[in-house]
Design a protein around this motif. Structure first.
Motif, mmCIF file in Angstrom:
data_model
loop_
_atom_site.group_PDB
_atom_site.id
_atom_site.type_symbol
_atom_site.label_atom_id
_atom_site.label_comp_id
_atom_site.label_asym_id
_atom_site.label_seq_id
_atom_site.Cartn_x
_atom_site.Cartn_y
_atom_site.Cartn_z
ATOM 1 N N TYR A 149 0.771 -1.140 0.047
ATOM 2 C CA TYR A 149 -0.086 0.044 -0.030
ATOM 3 C C TYR A 149 0.983 1.202 -0.058
ATOM 4 O O TYR A 149 1.692 1.381 1.090
ATOM 5 N N GLY A 156 3.201 4.914 3.608
ATOM 6 C CA GLY A 156 4.219 3.665 4.335
ATOM 7 C C GLY A 156 5.491 4.400 4.844
ATOM 8 O O GLY A 156 6.332 3.785 5.111
ATOM 9 N N MET A 161 5.575 8.897 11.878
ATOM 10 C CA MET A 161 4.379 8.930 12.762
ATOM 11 C C MET A 161 4.762 9.561 14.075
ATOM 12 O O MET A 161 5.974 9.241 14.656
ATOM 13 N N CYS B 243 -1.384 17.243 14.418
ATOM 14 C CA CYS B 243 -0.320 16.462 14.791
ATOM 15 C C CYS B 243 -0.650 14.914 14.342
ATOM 16 O O CYS B 243 0.107 14.163 13.738
ATOM 17 N N ASN B 246 -0.909 14.744 10.417
ATOM 18 C CA ASN B 246 0.503 14.533 9.610
ATOM 19 C C ASN B 246 0.839 13.096 9.534
ATOM 20 O O ASN B 246 1.456 12.605 8.944
ATOM 21 N N SER B 247 0.749 12.578 11.033
ATOM 22 C CA SER B 247 1.326 11.005 11.047
ATOM 23 C C SER B 247 0.414 10.249 9.982
ATOM 24 O O SER B 247 0.929 9.586 9.191
ATOM 25 N N TYR B 248 -0.980 10.482 10.034
ATOM 26 C CA TYR B 248 -1.582 9.801 8.937
ATOM 27 C C TYR B 248 -1.410 10.062 7.537
ATOM 28 O O TYR B 248 -1.543 9.072 6.740
ATOM 29 N N PHE B 250 1.737 10.880 6.453
ATOM 30 C CA PHE B 250 2.836 10.130 6.041
ATOM 31 C C PHE B 250 2.665 8.399 5.986
ATOM 32 O O PHE B 250 3.241 7.764 5.394
ATOM 33 N N ILE B 251 1.680 8.032 6.729
ATOM 34 C CA ILE B 251 1.401 6.552 6.966
ATOM 35 C C ILE B 251 0.619 6.298 5.686
ATOM 36 O O ILE B 251 0.960 5.353 4.940
ATOM 37 N N PHE B 252 -0.515 7.096 5.194
ATOM 38 C CA PHE B 252 -1.220 6.460 4.049
ATOM 39 C C PHE B 252 -1.040 7.515 2.842
ATOM 40 O O PHE B 252 -1.446 6.951 1.909
ATOM 41 N N ASP B 253 -0.481 8.671 2.994
ATOM 42 C CA ASP B 253 -0.417 9.582 1.779
ATOM 43 C C ASP B 253 -1.823 9.337 0.880
ATOM 44 O O ASP B 253 -1.893 8.954 -0.201
ATOM 45 N N PRO B 254 -2.842 9.752 1.654
ATOM 46 C CA PRO B 254 -4.245 9.549 1.150
ATOM 47 C C PRO B 254 -4.569 10.871 0.268
ATOM 48 O O PRO B 254 -3.722 11.695 -0.183
#
Lengths: 302, 302
Positions: A149, A156, A161, B243, B246-248, B250-254
């Motif tokens: 993903y 990723g 985070m 905060c 921004n983490s989400y 970085f994680i998901f690049d939605p």
């Protein structure tokens, strides 16, 4: 052999790194049947020429069905930015596709390593898994339904985070990123502080004997030798690593968590203290494929 | 009409809540063409009987192709645990499937609301989006390729990502969860502290006039009336919300982030200070469907 080529169809996986470029010929059972490592040349043009040249050479000997490449850096809209490789919003896969004459797929190197572990390594039994790479920073990959993903391209980035609001500043521009607390670099920072504060400890003796420098192996060796200071350091570190893992479990409810990176070689000496801080019934394993994960994963991009 | 039923095929969406159960008949354009709200009865058996009875009744008038239900609580392995509803690892969808005689799909209520916003609301143009619900706690949903991502069943618990290592204890057993800092409850906590510390402020006057109690509306009204204390409170809150966002990212690049929950009604008064703290070019929108999101999303489960 047919026209000088082996009959079996194979895939090429390329693992582009700052120091060298690894090429692997991967068969349908995900075995690496041939492998080359060449130094990474300077400059974007030389990098693409080197990769394209080697792939064309491989294709003279093998019946290649696809080429995949794992690259450092950030990918957005199929363009990669990796300043240490002189790649600046560079359409690496498109350029290689043209030069090689066969479609080239591209993903982040950490994503490729995660896909490799998912396909043939520690997470072979898991459809959904999170691979966390503890190195200089913290990287990783999100595998959903056995695929990477990456969202719009740079998903990723598990090391960014925030686990400490307004915490340690990170090169990404944010503060308190997971990698500032859970990277191998952070482990060595905790260990150095504790070695300096406990000069009689086994850990401190290794630190002094090595010219006031520690590495991961010395920390785990100290614990193996019964050093309570090293044990404390690993415990502090495990608490930070587990903090991020627990968040990822709440977010993803994955089938498995895999830890990769050099310090995952410490095995249960590292994993057990982390497991002790995870209140979920989800397996935590060390990566198995080591350096081959990136090649196998890259070869599986589609 | 055919045998007393309308010809057009429709879906039933059920939004099970602690206070009431909402039933909607949803057509192929995702319009709610009929809707009922009944009080939630006490006890697991009464809940399933009520839902099954109403669905069978609806199916006498409509040509129903599918039934989906959004439920509070944690779902694992198709069993839901929601203590306030007397559901303890209860196979709700299986029991309803048997009682109704047609397959019933189930997901978490926050996931259903997210799917609704993705299908017909704020995130209609986005394939991958993160919906963050700011309420008593923080919930949300992860939409990947226009579908709910829930991993082994309880993924998408976006409020339990740790943003403050060893921070405020949470009912989940962890410390420093996002929801302890970014829920509407947290906003009211910050506002109450600031109102008490600044008794001459517009915010403090509303606080006193309301029997030493604040709600979200009063905080945003105070800012609209030029209260610098309210502005500061919203800024502190926006920093915590951002905060996590921004983490989400970085994680998901939605493709998009959607904020839902009652305080999202404040619109840009809430969203602009959050946007100011997000260094990414990713749209942040308020949810659009309000209470209908859960029904529409549940009807789309498959």
């Amino acid at each position: 052999m047919l026209n000088g080529k082996t009959l079996n169809k194979v895939r090429i996986g390329v693992d582009l790194g700052g120091t060298d470029i690894k090429f692997g010929v991967v068969d349908s059972d995900n075995n690496i049947v041939d492998k080359w490592i060449v130094p990474t040349p300077k400059g974007c043009d030389n990098i693409t020429d080197t990769i394209a040249g080697k792939c064309r050479e491989i294709m003279q000997s093998y019946d290649v069905t696809s080429v995949g490449i794992g690259t450092p850096g950030l990918i957005r809209h199929n363009r990669v930015t990796a300043f240490n490789l002189d790649l600046n919003a560079f359409p690496l896969s498109d350029v290689l596709t043209e030069k090689i004459g066969t479609p080239v797929k591209m993903s982040n190197d950490a994503n490729c390593a995660a896909l490799g572990e998912s396909a043939e390594g520690a997470a072979k039994e898991a459809s959904n898994c999170i691979v966390i790479t503890l190195g200089t920073g913290v990287g990783g990959g999100i595998i959903i339904d056995n695929r990477i993903y990456e969202g719009a391209g740079s998903g990723g980035e598990l090391g960014h985070m925030c686990i400490q609001h307004n915490g340690i500043p990170c090169s990404c521009g944010q503060k308190g990123c997971y990698e500032k607390y859970a990277s191998a670099t952070a482990l060595i920072r905790y260990a150095t502080e504790h070695a300096q504060a406990n000069p009689d400890s086994i850990l401190a003796k290794k630190y002094t004997a090595n010219g006031s420098k520690l590495n991961g192996l010395m920390i785990f060796d100290s614990e193996r030798e019964g050093c309570p200071v090293a044990k404390k350091v690993i415990d502090i570190y495990a608490d930070y690593v587990a903090c991020g893992i627990n968040s990822y479990i709440f977010i993803f409810d994955p089938d498995m968590i895999v830890i990769s990176g050099g310090i995952s070689n410490a095995g249960d000496l590292l994993l057990d203290p982390i497991r002790a801080k995870i209140p979920f019934d989800i397996p935590l394993k060390a990566a198995q494929l080591k350096n081959d994960a990136g090649i196998i994963g890259a070869s599986l991009l589609n």
